[in-house]
Design a protein around this motif. Structure first.
Motif, PDB file in Angstrom:
ATOM      1  N   ASN A  47      -4.523 -17.956  11.255  1.00  0.00           N
ATOM      2  CA  ASN A  47      -3.466 -18.342  10.324  1.00  0.00           C
ATOM      3  C   ASN A  47      -2.933 -19.739  10.658  1.00  0.00           C
ATOM      4  O   ASN A  47      -1.717 -19.973  10.728  1.00  0.00           O
ATOM      5  CB  ASN A  47      -2.327 -17.319  10.333  1.00  0.00           C
ATOM      6  CG  ASN A  47      -1.384 -17.517   9.154  1.00  0.00           C
ATOM      7  OD1 ASN A  47      -1.781 -18.072   8.133  1.00  0.00           O
ATOM      8  ND2 ASN A  47      -0.148 -17.092   9.314  1.00  0.00           N
TER       9      ASN A  47
ATOM     10  N   GLY B 249       3.476  -9.264   0.831  1.00  0.00           N
ATOM     11  CA  GLY B 249       4.691  -8.754   1.446  1.00  0.00           C
ATOM     12  C   GLY B 249       4.598  -7.333   1.942  1.00  0.00           C
ATOM     13  O   GLY B 249       5.533  -6.835   2.573  1.00  0.00           O
ATOM     14  N   VAL B 250       3.467  -6.663   1.692  1.00  0.00           N
ATOM     15  CA  VAL B 250       3.304  -5.278   2.136  1.00  0.00           C
ATOM     16  C   VAL B 250       2.753  -5.268   3.560  1.00  0.00           C
ATOM     17  O   VAL B 250       1.762  -5.934   3.863  1.00  0.00           O
ATOM     18  CB  VAL B 250       2.355  -4.503   1.198  1.00  0.00           C
ATOM     19  CG1 VAL B 250       2.058  -3.120   1.752  1.00  0.00           C
ATOM     20  CG2 VAL B 250       2.967  -4.404  -0.190  1.00  0.00           C
ATOM     21  N   ASP B 251       3.379  -4.505   4.433  1.00  0.00           N
ATOM     22  CA  ASP B 251       2.918  -4.353   5.804  1.00  0.00           C
ATOM     23  C   ASP B 251       1.947  -3.169   5.848  1.00  0.00           C
ATOM     24  O   ASP B 251       2.368  -2.014   5.864  1.00  0.00           O
ATOM     25  CB  ASP B 251       4.088  -4.123   6.751  1.00  0.00           C
ATOM     26  CG  ASP B 251       3.641  -4.042   8.224  1.00  0.00           C
ATOM     27  OD1 ASP B 251       2.463  -4.309   8.482  1.00  0.00           O
ATOM     28  OD2 ASP B 251       4.489  -3.701   9.065  1.00  0.00           O
ATOM     29  N   VAL B 252       0.653  -3.456   5.832  1.00  0.00           N
ATOM     30  CA  VAL B 252      -0.339  -2.372   5.764  1.00  0.00           C
ATOM     31  C   VAL B 252      -0.334  -1.544   7.051  1.00  0.00           C
ATOM     32  O   VAL B 252      -0.749  -0.375   7.053  1.00  0.00           O
ATOM     33  CB  VAL B 252      -1.743  -2.933   5.504  1.00  0.00           C
ATOM     34  CG1 VAL B 252      -1.828  -3.533   4.113  1.00  0.00           C
ATOM     35  CG2 VAL B 252      -2.145  -3.962   6.559  1.00  0.00           C
ATOM     36  N   ALA B 253       0.114  -2.135   8.162  1.00  0.00           N
ATOM     37  CA  ALA B 253       0.131  -1.392   9.417  1.00  0.00           C
ATOM     38  C   ALA B 253       1.174  -0.288   9.418  1.00  0.00           C
ATOM     39  O   ALA B 253       1.075   0.682  10.186  1.00  0.00           O
ATOM     40  CB  ALA B 253       0.399  -2.355  10.582  1.00  0.00           C
ATOM     41  N   SER B 254       2.175  -0.401   8.540  1.00  0.00           N
ATOM     42  CA  SER B 254       3.222   0.607   8.515  1.00  0.00           C
ATOM     43  C   SER B 254       2.853   1.839   7.685  1.00  0.00           C
ATOM     44  O   SER B 254       3.563   2.838   7.702  1.00  0.00           O
ATOM     45  CB  SER B 254       4.526   0.000   7.954  1.00  0.00           C
ATOM     46  OG  SER B 254       4.349  -0.400   6.614  1.00  0.00           O
TER      47      SER B 254
ATOM     48  N   HIS C 162      -4.075  -5.621  -0.855  1.00  0.00           N
ATOM     49  CA  HIS C 162      -2.707  -5.115  -0.956  1.00  0.00           C
ATOM     50  C   HIS C 162      -1.788  -6.198  -1.524  1.00  0.00           C
ATOM     51  O   HIS C 162      -2.107  -7.394  -1.485  1.00  0.00           O
ATOM     52  CB  HIS C 162      -2.209  -4.659   0.416  1.00  0.00           C
ATOM     53  CG  HIS C 162      -2.203  -5.753   1.444  1.00  0.00           C
ATOM     54  ND1 HIS C 162      -1.200  -6.683   1.531  1.00  0.00           N
ATOM     55  CD2 HIS C 162      -3.094  -6.058   2.430  1.00  0.00           C
ATOM     56  CE1 HIS C 162      -1.462  -7.528   2.527  1.00  0.00           C
ATOM     57  NE2 HIS C 162      -2.592  -7.173   3.082  1.00  0.00           N
TER      58      HIS C 162
END
Length: 328
Positions: free
Chosen positions: A81, A318-323, A315
């Motif tokens: 990043n 702003g979505v936290d896929v780990a959560s 996804h």
């Protein structure tokens, strides 16, 4: 009196500007500007000015992604990043770009009066070559698979397609193109390239014997693709086949058709993508990936155009896929 008064005022202003204190202030301001330019660096670019897939490129060797933001080329390392930046010294907006096959260079085209095709070294982020043979703007660029040539296609009013031996800084072949072109792709064996656009698919053939021996620019031989009943379509992207399908050429239409041209330039197969709009495609030896509206990507076989699958959508931002703990 009025004339004498104005003359006195002018002389006072002239003497004031010549005074040492004014000169010191000017030199101090210039020095302050230089100091600021040494300290200020571009850390991150937010946003993108790519008008289509021709201004987005990925180096398969390093994974670097390149895209324009005004007159800046952003080199993004998605794993870390982290961004690096190439600044276009002409300050003209970048309209198209592409990596070289070895990933060491990136070629850019720009818009504006007398735009240039520029080649940049990726590691040092410096310009190594420049060509000015277009007048209004450059629609798309591409390296040949052997890295020797660059093809550049001008805007519709520019009406020029050039093949450039960029290391010698000479145009080896050129011709006119009257259609709006949005995509270009080189064949695997470097012998020809294909342009696609509005009611336009054209095959351009390179005579390597002439381009190597003759010092002057030679006419570029072009042959139109045989579009048949699909002649009124807008062909939004093109990709030459790879491996066993090297003799085929694949296109997509903005209306949502995946088309295949055979080695005789005949459009003899097509399938529906079942989407409202198609924008881009990528071809490997085993797959054809078609980018469609609403983030849909469909995969097909290059051998028979059979549908294979639809890739999962990314996804939302702003979505936290780990959560996420359960599938939905």
């Amino acid at each position: 009196m009025a004339a004498d008064g104005s003359g006195t005022i002018r002389s006072r202003i002239r003497n004031l500007l010549r005074s040492p204190s004014i000169k010191l202030r000017r030199s101090g301001a210039a020095r302050h500007t230089r100091d600021l330019s040494d300290k200020v660096t571009l850390e991150k670019v937010l946003g993108i000015t790519a008008s289509g897939n021709r201004a987005l490129a990925c180096d398969p060797r390093s994974g670097l992604v390149a895209y324009p933001a005004g007159c800046v080329v952003v080199l993004l390392n998605p794993r870390k990043n982290k961004q690096h930046h190439i600044f276009n010294s002409s300050r003209k907006a970048i309209t198209t770009l592409a990596f070289s096959p070895d990933g060491k260079y990136v070629v850019t085209g720009e818009s504006g009066h007398m735009p240039a095709v520029r080649v940049w070294e990726v590691s040092e982020r410096v310009q190594v070559s420049e060509l000015q043979e277009h007048k209004y703007g450059i629609a798309c660029v591409a390296f040949s698979p052997n890295g020797k040539y660059i093809v550049s296609v001008g805007y519709q009013h520019d009406m020029v397609v050039n093949v450039w031996n960029w290391k010698k800084n000479i145009v080896v072949a050129s011709n006119k193109v009257s259609s709006k072109v949005t995509a270009v792709s080189f064949s695997d064996d470097n012998s020809y390239f294909v342009t696609a656009g509005n009611r336009h698919v054209k095959f351009w053939y390179l005579d390597h014997a002439k381009t190597c021996k003759v010092n002057a620019t030679v006419p570029l031989l072009g042959r139109s693709g045989l579009l048949g009943e699909l002649r009124n379509n807008f062909f939004s992207d093109v990709a030459c086949g790879r491996g066993r399908q090297a003799s085929s050429t694949f296109c997509i239409t903005s209306s949502g058709l995946l088309c295949e041209f055979n080695d005789r330039r005949l459009l003899d197969k097509w399938v529906e993508l079942r989407t409202s709009q198609a924008t881009c495609l990528s071809v490997t030896e085993e797959f054809i990936f078609c980018g469609c509206s609403d983030g849909t990507v469909r995969a097909f076989s290059p051998i028979n155009l059979h549908f294979l699958c639809t890739l999962p959508r990314p996804h939302c931002l702003g979505v936290d896929v780990a959560s996420m703990v359960e599938a939905r």
